[in-house]
Design an enzyme around this catalytic site. Structure first.
Site, PDB file in Angstrom:
ATOM      1  N   HIS A  55       0.727  -1.185   0.073  1.00 33.59           N
ATOM      2  CA  HIS A  55      -0.191   0.140  -0.232  1.00 33.59           C
ATOM      3  C   HIS A  55       0.918   1.263  -0.135  1.00 33.59           C
ATOM      4  CE1 HIS A  55      -4.379  -0.868   1.230  1.00 33.59           C
ATOM      5  NE2 HIS A  55      -3.758  -2.096   0.641  1.00 33.59           N
ATOM      6  N   GLU A 115      -6.540  -0.311  -5.744  1.00 33.07           N
ATOM      7  CA  GLU A 115      -7.479   0.680  -5.451  1.00 33.07           C
ATOM      8  C   GLU A 115      -7.148   2.064  -5.706  1.00 33.07           C
ATOM      9  OE1 GLU A 115      -5.497  -1.296  -3.033  1.00 33.07           O
ATOM     10  OE2 GLU A 115      -6.879  -2.931  -2.954  1.00 33.07           O
TER      11      GLU A 115
END
Length: 321
Positions: free
Chosen positions: A37, A106
């Site tokens: 991430h 994402e």
């Protein structure tokens, strides 16, 4: 059924992740996954180190446990040629112990370079092309690629593992399951969805590894665990496409305000009851998964890992004997 441990980059410092990887190996877990991430899901989680630096340290701190990204998005934030080089280097550092988990990502992590966030269909097409680029570079030699999404000019990887690492692909729906079967060496899922596994096997995934992620929160009592999960990982109960579309941690915090404890209790195993962990693992097995990576939420990583190693894993072995 193989059981692994999830290294949560959103909740742990870089050094903490390295320590936990070694602890998971010593505790008897056969594999680990590590999230990739740029941002955590919420500010409360507090961390988000660069996964490829952490993997280099894990390679030196461990000797047996298999490790894979869960998952890397090679579409926007990082060009697939760079992902190919990073993964090849890690695979060379831990021979036979690394797998590359890929997914369509994402908005939370990919928007940071200022590029447009593509639609789900576009992202799947970009992922197919990215996998082609990655595998071409792993094959050795000079690579030139002119595609709809990516350009690669005169690129060659000189540090390569003896064998390229397997690519596992994340899927939560039918289209992604077919992509995973046709272009990947394994499947990654975050829910015990039998239909996803069925689609994966229908389109060529039969016999390939199927890895599910189970979120849990160990604590001495269920209420304390549920309180921790509500603070640290309420997004486990956020449904639909929000997880892919929201761009900032504060947006996930806002969405999580609609999550109730009853909703979270249904998707996160909370507390010290071994039978509930075994039941949850059983739902993945019933859905067709043959690997489960357990994600322990919250600051009690050491105690949670010890509980899994001393209470859950032995009971699983007894039942399979």
């Amino acid at each position: 059924m193989e059981i692994g441990f999830t290294l949560s980059s959103e909740e742990q410092s870089s050094q903490g992740l390295v320590h936990l990887a070694g602890a998971a190996e010593e505790a008897g877990f056969s594999f680990a996954t590590i999230s990739d991430h740029f941002h955590p899901w919420t500010s409360q989680q507090g961390h988000s180190p660069f996964v490829w630096s952490v993997l280099g340290a894990i390679a030196s701190a461990t000797s047996r446990i298999r490790v894979g990204t869960g998952v890397t998005c090679p579409l926007i934030r990082i060009h697939p040629a760079i992902v190919a080089q990073a993964a090849a280097t890690v695979a060379e550092m831990m021979p036979g112990r690394f797998f590359l988990g890929l997914g369509t990502g994402e908005n939370l992590n990919e928007h940071v370079t200022g590029q447009r966030w593509p639609s789900a269909n576009e992202r799947r097409e970009l992922l197919k092309e990215a996998i082609t680029v990655i595998r071409s570079l792993w094959a050795g030699g000079l690579v030139e690629h002119h595609g709809r999404g990516y350009q690669v000019i005169d690129a060659q990887l000189f540090t390569l593992p003896a064998e390229p690492p397997p690519i596992y692909i994340a899927a939560a729906g039918s289209a992604a399951a077919r992509l995973a079967a046709e272009h990947g060496d394994g499947l990654i899922g975050t829910a015990p969805e039998q239909e996803v596994v069925r689609r994966f096997e229908m389109h060529g995934g039969s016999g390939k590894p199927k890895l599910g992620q189970l979120t849990v929160c160990w604590a001495p009592d269920e209420q304390a665990a549920l309180d921790t999960a509500m603070t640290r990982w309420p997004t486990a109960a956020v449904e639909g496409e929000l997880m892919q579309e929201l761009p900032l941690p504060r947006h996930f915090e806002q969405a999580s305000q609609m999550v109730t404890k009853d909703q979270l209790r249904k998707v996160v195993v909370c507390g010290p009851d071994v039978s509930r962990y075994l039941e949850a693992i059983g739902t993945y097995e019933a859905a067709g998964y043959d690997h489960v990576s357990i994600h322990q939420v919250g600051p009690d990583q050491e105690k949670g890992l010890r509980f899994l190693a001393e209470e859950v894993l032995p009971e699983l072995r007894r039942r399979e004997a």
